[in-house]
Design a protein around this motif. Structure first.
Motif, short mmCIF file in Angstrom:
data_model
loop_
_atom_site.label_atom_id
_atom_site.label_comp_id
_atom_site.label_asym_id
_atom_site.label_seq_id
_atom_site.Cartn_x
_atom_site.Cartn_y
_atom_site.Cartn_z
N GLU A 1 0.83 -1.22 0.00
CA GLU A 1 0.00 0.00 0.00
C GLU A 1 0.86 1.26 0.00
N ASP B 1 -9.31 -1.10 -4.66
CA ASP B 1 -8.44 0.08 -4.68
C ASP B 1 -7.12 -0.19 -5.39
N GLN C 1 -3.15 2.01 -9.79
CA GLN C 1 -2.60 1.45 -8.55
C GLN C 1 -2.65 -0.07 -8.62
#
Length: 330
Positions: free
Chosen positions: A23, A56, A90
């Motif tokens: 992350e 995400d 991402q």
């Protein structure tokens, strides 16, 4: 539910540490090394990361190309196939397949692992164009070689994350006494370091010996040792695929027995007969196990005498089997 589906405290900590690193590395190159000796457990972990990170962060899994195990080319090929990865969405790329590469040369100029480490050593600068974290999944055996054979890549790592598993696809060289003559020819016998050898390499080494030296008397010993290695993995919970490795052990003992019928191999034959009987018993194949125990006992009595510990052990095994057979009879 798989045996290792519930993470223990140490594996959970490693899982969370790697998750945080993924992350925190979005938009930049980050080389992360995950160590896991069980392919099944590794796949479960990757599935967990996919569930945790998406939507995400996209989680991609790619496998090294066996004949051309270049980390860069493997990732570039995936980028050409996937537009979001190419555009810098991402993401994280999980790279597997290194565990399938042979450690031994097997009559080649270089081993598959040497080729992989060669690419890895000169890959660092070439990876700069990637703006996402790369998680390279390796086994303990590969990790022990990486620092020495790809020090430049090793120096760029952002973290090493260990996932402990009883299951493993490798065996210590100290357990392979029967392979010493072959190791001497390969230049491994005088190594000061303990070497972890992938089981696939040992199987390939035996196949090579079968092809090039089918009459080599060493084959019977190799078969017997490989049978014992696989039987030990079953006993200590190290087998990755229990049923498959059980059958592998049985096949090696059968091959050993065929060659040990030759004169002068009586004690080795008795050992293999007993070991094969133990495996048949574990499968509930009592009728197949009994004559093997009987013959093993006869050989031990003739060779070592009725009071020898080996003789007594086989006699005990036979008695326990017959007790089970009596109880299972309607």
């Amino acid at each position: 539910m798989p045996e290792e589906a519930a993470l223990d405290a140490e594996n959970l900590e490693a899982f969370e540490d790697l998750l945080v690193s993924i992350e925190a590395s979005q938009g930049v190159l980050s080389l992360l090394i995950a160590v896991c000796d069980s392919g099944q457990f590794r796949d479960e972990l990757i599935a967990r990361y996919e569930a945790e990170l998406q939507p995400d962060i996209r989680c991609y899994q790619v496998s090294l190309i066996r004949g051309e195990p270049s980390l860069k080319m493997t990732i570039l090929q995936k980028m050409q196939e996937d537009e979001p990865l190419k555009l810098g969405t991402q993401s994280v790329v999980m790279v597997t397949g290194a565990e399938q590469l042979y450690f031994l040369k097997l009559n080649e100029e270089k081993s598959e692992q040497d080729i992989f480490f060669g690419y890895l050593q000169w890959t660092r600068e070439a990876l700069r164009e990637f703006r996402f974290p790369i998680v390279l999944w390796v086994t303990t055996q590969l990790l022990t070689q990486m620092e020495r054979k790809a020090p430049d890549f090793w120096g760029w790592r952002k973290g090493v994350f260990w996932f402990e598993s009883r299951k493993t696809s490798a065996v210590s060289s100290s357990q392979l006494e029967s392979f010493r003559p072959i190791f001497t020819e390969l230049g491994l016998a005088n190594s000061e370091d303990e070497i972890l050898l992938p089981l696939a390499d040992l199987q390939a080494l035996i196949e090579q010996t079968e092809k090039n030296q089918p009459d080599d008397p060493l084959l019977a010993t190799l078969y017997g040792q490989m049978g014992r290695i696989y039987a030990g993995r079953l006993k200590w919970g190290e087998a990755i695929d229990y049923q498959k490795e059980q059958e592998t052990a049985i096949n090696y003992f059968r091959k050993a027995i065929d060659l040990q019928e030759a004169p002068g191999q009586e004690e080795s034959l008795a050992i293999s007969l007993n070991n094969l009987a133990v495996l048949y018993k574990s499968q509930g194949r009592y009728e197949a196990a009994e004559p093997l125990y009987v013959r093993s006992l006869q050989i031990y009595e003739q060779q070592l005498g009725a009071s020898h510990p080996n003789t007594q052990k086989v006699r005990e095994n036979l008695a326990l089997l017959r007790k089970k057979m009596t109880r299972s009879t309607p």
